[in-house]
Motif scaffolding. Structure first.
Motif, mmCIF file in Angstrom:
data_model
loop_
_atom_site.group_PDB
_atom_site.id
_atom_site.type_symbol
_atom_site.label_atom_id
_atom_site.label_comp_id
_atom_site.label_asym_id
_atom_site.label_seq_id
_atom_site.Cartn_x
_atom_site.Cartn_y
_atom_site.Cartn_z
ATOM 1 N N TYR A 146 0.849 -1.212 0.000
ATOM 2 C CA TYR A 146 0.000 0.000 0.000
ATOM 3 C C TYR A 146 0.876 1.250 0.000
ATOM 4 C CZ TYR A 146 -3.466 3.438 1.442
ATOM 5 O OH TYR A 146 -4.281 4.544 1.502
ATOM 6 N N ASN A 200 1.125 4.164 -3.011
ATOM 7 C CA ASN A 200 0.752 5.550 -2.744
ATOM 8 C C ASN A 200 1.943 6.499 -2.804
ATOM 9 O OD1 ASN A 200 -2.285 6.064 -1.624
ATOM 10 N ND2 ASN A 200 -1.655 3.940 -1.345
ATOM 11 N N GLY A 228 -2.341 9.493 0.151
ATOM 12 C CA GLY A 228 -3.197 8.575 0.889
ATOM 13 C C GLY A 228 -2.466 7.699 1.881
ATOM 14 N N TRP A 258 -2.420 3.359 5.446
ATOM 15 C CA TRP A 258 -1.491 2.239 5.254
ATOM 16 C C TRP A 258 -1.949 0.964 5.958
ATOM 17 C CZ3 TRP A 258 0.677 -0.095 9.499
ATOM 18 C CH2 TRP A 258 0.613 0.608 10.711
ATOM 19 N N PRO A 272 -4.950 5.736 -6.137
ATOM 20 C CA PRO A 272 -3.902 4.956 -5.449
ATOM 21 C C PRO A 272 -4.395 4.294 -4.167
ATOM 22 C CG PRO A 272 -3.078 7.109 -6.124
ATOM 23 C CD PRO A 272 -4.550 7.124 -6.395
ATOM 24 N N ILE A 273 -5.353 4.902 -3.489
ATOM 25 C CA ILE A 273 -5.905 4.284 -2.275
ATOM 26 C C ILE A 273 -6.587 2.976 -2.622
ATOM 27 C CG2 ILE A 273 -7.630 4.547 -0.442
ATOM 28 C CD1 ILE A 273 -7.049 7.546 -0.468
ATOM 29 N N GLY A 329 -3.961 0.452 -3.805
ATOM 30 C CA GLY A 329 -3.150 -0.014 -2.679
ATOM 31 C C GLY A 329 -3.901 -0.985 -1.789
#
Length: 386
Positions: free
Chosen positions: A72, A76, A83, A87, A260-261, A264
């Motif tokens: 993750y 990111n 973001g 994590w 990306p969130i 991830g």
């Protein structure tokens, strides 16, 4: 509906909460109370009691949390790092849903596989609780937290004496929850702490207090059986109703899928969990004396590693803590958690389904050839035609 505040005058105790927050902070405390009972039972009388048997699933649980977090973070960071606060979202395994999937598809899978998954998920829950308490606590106030020790101690004194008076235990539990919530620590931690106070082992004096009689089951087991239906049948579904409602109306699907969130979380749940659990277990078995149980094969473990990617309840909770309820990022987290959990469960069902069919064929073969000579008994014992 989730934004409605049923008690707007509760600001003095930090209880001016919306229905959705009551579900996440209040009802999930019941879920984590049951988790606390299960955790203690595993440490005192279960798989975690024996370090030699617990080392593989414990290391697998740690690997299964580190690898998703790293994936993750890498995804990111490559996108700018906006973001990163989320994590921990893909690090959690939902013990209830994972065991439910295993129960549905694993009629002939080895019992050791369920024990491995249960131990892994229990350690995973303990680490997830620690992460919530340490990394997702805002505006910490030590005085209410210290004050919460008083009702927790009173609760512990009663349960240690096997006093299960609901009119005393429930008010003490609610008081402890209120004070922990007011301290800034996530209130579900109160549920875990209360669960840890409950004795696991039964009364050795027996049902009438005389030595030699059969001991009662432990109070932890008794309370777990009593509260698990409330947790699984009410608390978790209500939380899921408020937390898992994904609205893509008006949203750009391309933006959601390239967020990306989202990438991830999905990669962390599906790939990170599998790589972390399978890889750490393989390396430990390869370079130490630790070994899988004799009845568990590496393909079996691959299926369990995939199944551990079902994050759901705890992942949704961490998502809300990381990005806030109702935010755009929170909506994307819900989409990602549901997609990642569903994909993990589907892949696990394929792998474990094939393993289950193989074990069923072996069981059927052993049933037909009971004497083990390789010749089906049905041919050995059929009547001779005259």
């Amino acid at each position: 509906l989730g934004g409605y505040v049923p008690w707007p005058g509760g600001a003095a105790l930090h209880l001016d909460l919306s229905l959705a927050t009551w579900a996440a902070d209040g009802l999930l405390a019941i879920f984590f109370f049951v988790v606390g009972l299960e955790l203690k039972r595993e440490f005192v009388a279960g798989e975690l009691r024996d370090p030699r048997r617990a080392v593989l699933p414990v290391v697998a649980a740690v690997g299964g949390m580190v690898a998703p977090a790293l994936i993750y973070v890498a995804v990111n960071l490559a996108a700018g790092g906006a973001g990163l606060r989320g994590w921990a979202i893909p690090t959690a395994t939902d013990i209830a849903f994972a065991l439910a999937v295993l129960a549905v598809i694993g009629s002939h899978l080895p019992q050791g596989l369920r024990a491995f998954l249960l131990t892994l998920a229990v350690v995973d829950d303990l680490l997830a609780i620690t992460i919530i308490a340490v990394f997702y606590t805002a505006d910490f106030s030590p005085v209410p937290l210290l004050a919460a020790l008083l009702p927790i101690a009173a609760f512990a004194a009663l349960v240690q004496r096997r006093r299960t008076w609901w009119w005393a235990l429930i008010p003490l539990a609610v008081t402890a929850w209120t004070l922990v919530h007011a301290s800034g620590v996530h209130a579900t931690v109160a549920g875990v702490l209360l669960g840890f106070t409950v004795p696991v082992l039964g009364d050795p004096r027996g049902t009438r207090g005389r030595p030699g009689q059969r001991a009662h089951p432990g109070l932890a087991e008794h309370l777990e059986h009593r509260w698990r239906p409330v947790s699984a049948g009410f608390a978790v579904p209500v939380f899921a109703f408020f937390a898992a409602g994904v609205s893509l109306r008006g949203a750009d699907l391309g933006t959601v899928l390239t967020d990306p969130i989202v990438l991830g979380v999905v990669a962390g749940l599906v790939l990170g969990k599998t790589i972390g659990i399978f890889g750490s277990t393989y390396l430990l078995a390869r370079f130490t004396r630790a070994r899988l149980d004799d009845d568990i094969t590496w393909p079996d473990l691959l299926g369990v590693a995939l199944l551990a990617g079902v994050g759901f309840t705890v992942s949704l909770l961490i998502g809300e803590l990381a990005f806030g309820t109702g935010s755009t990022a929170d909506e994307h987290v819900k989409t990602a958690v549901l997609a990642g959990s569903l994909l993990s469960a589907t892949l696990a069902a394929v792998v474990l389904g094939r393993r289950n069919r193989a074990y069923r064929a072996i069981a059927e073969r052993d049933r037909i050839d009971a004497d083990g000579d390789g010749i089906p008994d049905v041919y050995q014992h059929r009547p001779v035609e005259r």
